[in-house]
Write a protein that holds these residues in place. Structure first.
Motif, PDB file in Angstrom:
ATOM      1  N   THR A 176       0.778  -0.527   0.102  1.00  0.00           N
ATOM      2  CA  THR A 176       0.037  -0.206  -0.058  1.00  0.00           C
ATOM      3  C   THR A 176       1.131   1.228  -0.313  1.00  0.00           C
ATOM      4  OG1 THR A 176      -1.753   0.830   1.229  1.00  0.00           O
ATOM      5  CG2 THR A 176      -0.345   0.415   2.798  1.00  0.00           C
ATOM      6  N   LYS A 177       0.511   2.249  -0.817  1.00  0.00           N
ATOM      7  CA  LYS A 177       1.702   3.391  -0.830  1.00  0.00           C
ATOM      8  C   LYS A 177       1.332   4.876   0.087  1.00  0.00           C
ATOM      9  CE  LYS A 177       0.790   3.446  -5.737  1.00  0.00           C
ATOM     10  NZ  LYS A 177       0.073   4.301  -6.808  1.00  0.00           N
ATOM     11  N   GLY A 178       1.450   4.861   0.613  1.00  0.00           N
ATOM     12  CA  GLY A 178       1.318   5.913   1.771  1.00  0.00           C
ATOM     13  C   GLY A 178       1.399   5.134   3.229  1.00  0.00           C
ATOM     14  N   PRO A 179       0.617   5.737   4.032  1.00  0.00           N
ATOM     15  CA  PRO A 179       0.767   5.277   5.977  1.00  0.00           C
ATOM     16  C   PRO A 179       0.717   3.223   5.539  1.00  0.00           C
ATOM     17  CG  PRO A 179      -0.325   7.332   5.714  1.00  0.00           C
ATOM     18  CD  PRO A 179      -0.188   6.382   4.628  1.00  0.00           C
ATOM     19  N   SER A 180       1.426   2.882   6.095  1.00  0.00           N
ATOM     20  CA  SER A 180       1.380   1.066   6.150  1.00  0.00           C
ATOM     21  C   SER A 180       1.612   0.872   6.996  1.00  0.00           C
ATOM     22  CB  SER A 180       3.016   1.217   5.294  1.00  0.00           C
ATOM     23  OG  SER A 180       4.121   1.307   5.927  1.00  0.00           O
ATOM     24  N   THR A 297       6.565   1.603  19.167  1.00  0.00           N
ATOM     25  CA  THR A 297       6.979   2.772  17.261  1.00  0.00           C
ATOM     26  C   THR A 297       6.319   3.289  16.930  1.00  0.00           C
ATOM     27  OG1 THR A 297       7.958   1.848  15.218  1.00  0.00           O
ATOM     28  CG2 THR A 297       6.131   0.305  16.534  1.00  0.00           C
ATOM     29  N   PRO A 298       6.662   4.061  16.095  1.00  0.00           N
ATOM     30  CA  PRO A 298       5.768   5.138  15.441  1.00  0.00           C
ATOM     31  C   PRO A 298       5.300   4.245  14.396  1.00  0.00           C
ATOM     32  CG  PRO A 298       8.726   5.906  14.638  1.00  0.00           C
ATOM     33  CD  PRO A 298       8.473   4.444  15.715  1.00  0.00           C
ATOM     34  N   PRO A 299       3.950   5.283  13.260  1.00  0.00           N
ATOM     35  CA  PRO A 299       4.436   4.279  12.197  1.00  0.00           C
ATOM     36  C   PRO A 299       4.822   4.190  11.012  1.00  0.00           C
ATOM     37  CG  PRO A 299       2.836   6.232  12.604  1.00  0.00           C
ATOM     38  CD  PRO A 299       3.981   6.613  13.838  1.00  0.00           C
ATOM     39  N   SER A 300       4.543   3.239  10.492  1.00  0.00           N
ATOM     40  CA  SER A 300       5.238   3.341   9.416  1.00  0.00           C
ATOM     41  C   SER A 300       5.050   3.827   7.746  1.00  0.00           C
ATOM     42  CB  SER A 300       6.197   1.924   8.809  1.00  0.00           C
ATOM     43  OG  SER A 300       5.198   0.511   9.152  1.00  0.00           O
ATOM     44  N   TYR A 301       5.728   4.047   7.420  1.00  0.00           N
ATOM     45  CA  TYR A 301       5.200   5.488   5.862  1.00  0.00           C
ATOM     46  C   TYR A 301       5.794   4.365   4.396  1.00  0.00           C
ATOM     47  CZ  TYR A 301       3.855   9.294   3.368  1.00  0.00           C
ATOM     48  OH  TYR A 301       3.055   9.441   1.736  1.00  0.00           O
ATOM     49  N   GLU A 327      -4.180   1.611  -2.136  1.00  0.00           N
ATOM     50  CA  GLU A 327      -3.554   2.889  -1.734  1.00  0.00           C
ATOM     51  C   GLU A 327      -4.164   3.454  -0.454  1.00  0.00           C
ATOM     52  OE1 GLU A 327      -3.303   6.412  -4.676  1.00  0.00           O
ATOM     53  OE2 GLU A 327      -2.886   4.530  -5.953  1.00  0.00           O
ATOM     54  N   ASN A 328      -3.356   3.627   0.416  1.00  0.00           N
ATOM     55  CA  ASN A 328      -4.288   4.112   1.983  1.00  0.00           C
ATOM     56  C   ASN A 328      -4.842   2.550   2.502  1.00  0.00           C
ATOM     57  OD1 ASN A 328      -2.728   6.890   2.192  1.00  0.00           O
ATOM     58  ND2 ASN A 328      -4.013   7.439   0.777  1.00  0.00           N
ATOM     59  N   GLN A 329      -4.723   1.387   2.439  1.00  0.00           N
ATOM     60  CA  GLN A 329      -4.991   0.904   3.458  1.00  0.00           C
ATOM     61  C   GLN A 329      -3.862  -0.410   4.591  1.00  0.00           C
ATOM     62  OE1 GLN A 329      -6.791  -2.282   0.672  1.00  0.00           O
ATOM     63  NE2 GLN A 329      -7.526  -1.024  -0.215  1.00  0.00           N
TER      64      GLN A 329
END
Ligand SMILES: [Zn+2]
Ligand SMILES: [Zn+2]
Length: 395
Positions: A176-180, A297-301, A327-329
């Motif tokens: 997924t693109k963006g937040p992962s 952990t921070p969110p990954s991207y 996308e964005n999932q």
């Protein structure tokens, strides 16, 4: 057939043997002596001197000066007893139930492919064998010990196998693109009340009752304070208190996890959990101690531009109808690859290791999970090919 993929299939037995050895010698967290020794000795047999990094990480640097791409594979297992009955099942109470044995073996396979092709690499490939992913501590440890420098890393690529769902046919790729992946932070709230006889509760402060009010109030934070399209979670998974039916409990404990998809929401949720818990406790005359999240952990991207760039390289290895682009999932699971992806443009893909339709019903983290080894050569080739092609396009 792509030359890396062809060669990876020739190495299938070796890659599979590594996977099985690491599987049967499962270690947890940073306690990975057997695994690290296997990785180092296999590298040595390829003419590669792996470097230790941090508490139990291994780093390999291949190629020549130029741009640098990092390939990451995590190598730790989970503290659950295996129940697969596989001939190479782990018997030490720990199990590679998250497939990190696959990741380690595929990254070793990639090391061999890249070493054989080293003179043609137009830059540097750095391999990151990472411990303690399940504790969300290993990536941070390696980053703090310099894995992203000397040489400086310009882009990073990681892989996680998936199984037991309909989007993981063997050898497929999904990303997924963006937040992962969501951030992950645990918390513990200890409510201090005042115990007394259950029949004269007015003389005490009921810690269980206070904890119950806190629990309900915490659930309002993601439900009422964060926009509905910004997935956020506050889950309480442990609620403990009391010792007898006729005693007002002195203390009660709540433990939970906080998940968010942006650093801003992560910070907000952590702050509000503390504020809400403190306010509720005060309202009911109790005191509390909130233990700060540790080892989160921070969110990954997934960097969208890097995803666009990598997509054609992935399709040179995996047939188009087995590549699923989203996308964005994002997953609300956490991944400490975030410690890399918050520093350099990064991409993490899911490599299919058996779908439900193919008969793989157990998902990762199940003591019964048996991912399909057929994905191993594909994963090794993907690592090597994506790194090589990225360097060729970014000289
Ligand atoms: Zn896991
Ligand atoms: Zn995992």
């Amino acid at each position: 057939m792509n030359p890396y993929l062809k060669r990876a299939y020739e190495l299938q037995e070796e890659i599979t043997e590594n996977r099985r050895y690491i599987h049967s010698h499962a270690g947890v967290g940073f306690d990975l002596d057997d695994t690290v020794e296997r990785i180092m000795s296999q590298l040595r047999a390829m003419g590669i001197e792996g470097e230790r990094c941090g508490k139990a990480g291994v780093v390999v640097t291949l190629g020549k000066p130029g741009k640098t791409i990092l390939l990451r594979g995590d190598i730790d297992a989970l503290p659950i007893p295996e129940q697969t009955n596989l001939p190479f099942a782990s018997k030490n109470g720990c199990m590679h139930a998250c497939g990190h044995d696959f990741h380690a073996a595929m990254l070793l396979g990639a090391a061999k492919l890249l070493k054989e092709n080293e003179s043609a690499l137009p830059g540097t490939v750095k391999l990151m064998f990472q411990p303690a992913e399940e504790k969300l501590a290993g990536a941070r440890d390696m980053v703090e010990n310099g894995v992203l420098e000397n040489p400086h890393v310009d882009a990073a690529f990681a892989m996680h196998i998936g199984t037991g769902n309909s989007e993981s046919p063997v050898g497929s790729v999904k990303f997924t693109k963006g937040p992962s992946h969501a951030s992950g932070d645990s918390f513990r709230i200890i409510v201090q009340g005042k115990g007394c006889h259950g029949a004269s509760s007015y003389q005490g402060v009921d810690a269980i009752s206070v904890a119950a009010h806190i629990l309900i109030a915490l659930e309002e934070i993601p439900a009422r304070e964060v926009p509905a399209d910004q997935l956020s979670i506050v889950t309480v998974g442990v609620f403990q208190g009391g010792s007898a039916c006729n005693i007002i409990a002195d203390t009660a404990t709540l433990e939970g996890t906080i998940r968010a998809l942006s650093p801003e929401n992560r910070e907000f949720l952590i702050r509000r959990v503390r504020e809400v818990a403190e306010s509720i406790a005060k309202a009911f005359r109790a005191t509390i101690r909130v233990e700060e999240p540790t080892g989160g952990t921070p969110p990954s991207y997934n960097n969208p531009a890097l995803c666009e760039e990598m997509l054609p390289f992935i399709k040179e290895i995996v047939p188009e109808d087995k590549v699923f682009v989203r996308e964005n999932q994002p997953s609300l699971g956490s991944e400490d690859f975030a410690y890399v992806s918050t520093k350099v443009p990064s991409m993490m893909i899911n490599l299919g290791a058996g779908s439900t339709e193919e008969g793989y019903t157990y998902a990762l983290h199940s003591p019964f999970v048996t991912p399909d080894e057929g994905c191993l050569p594909v994963g090794a080739a993907l690592y090597a090919h994506c790194a090589t092609r990225w360097l060729e396009e970014n000289q």
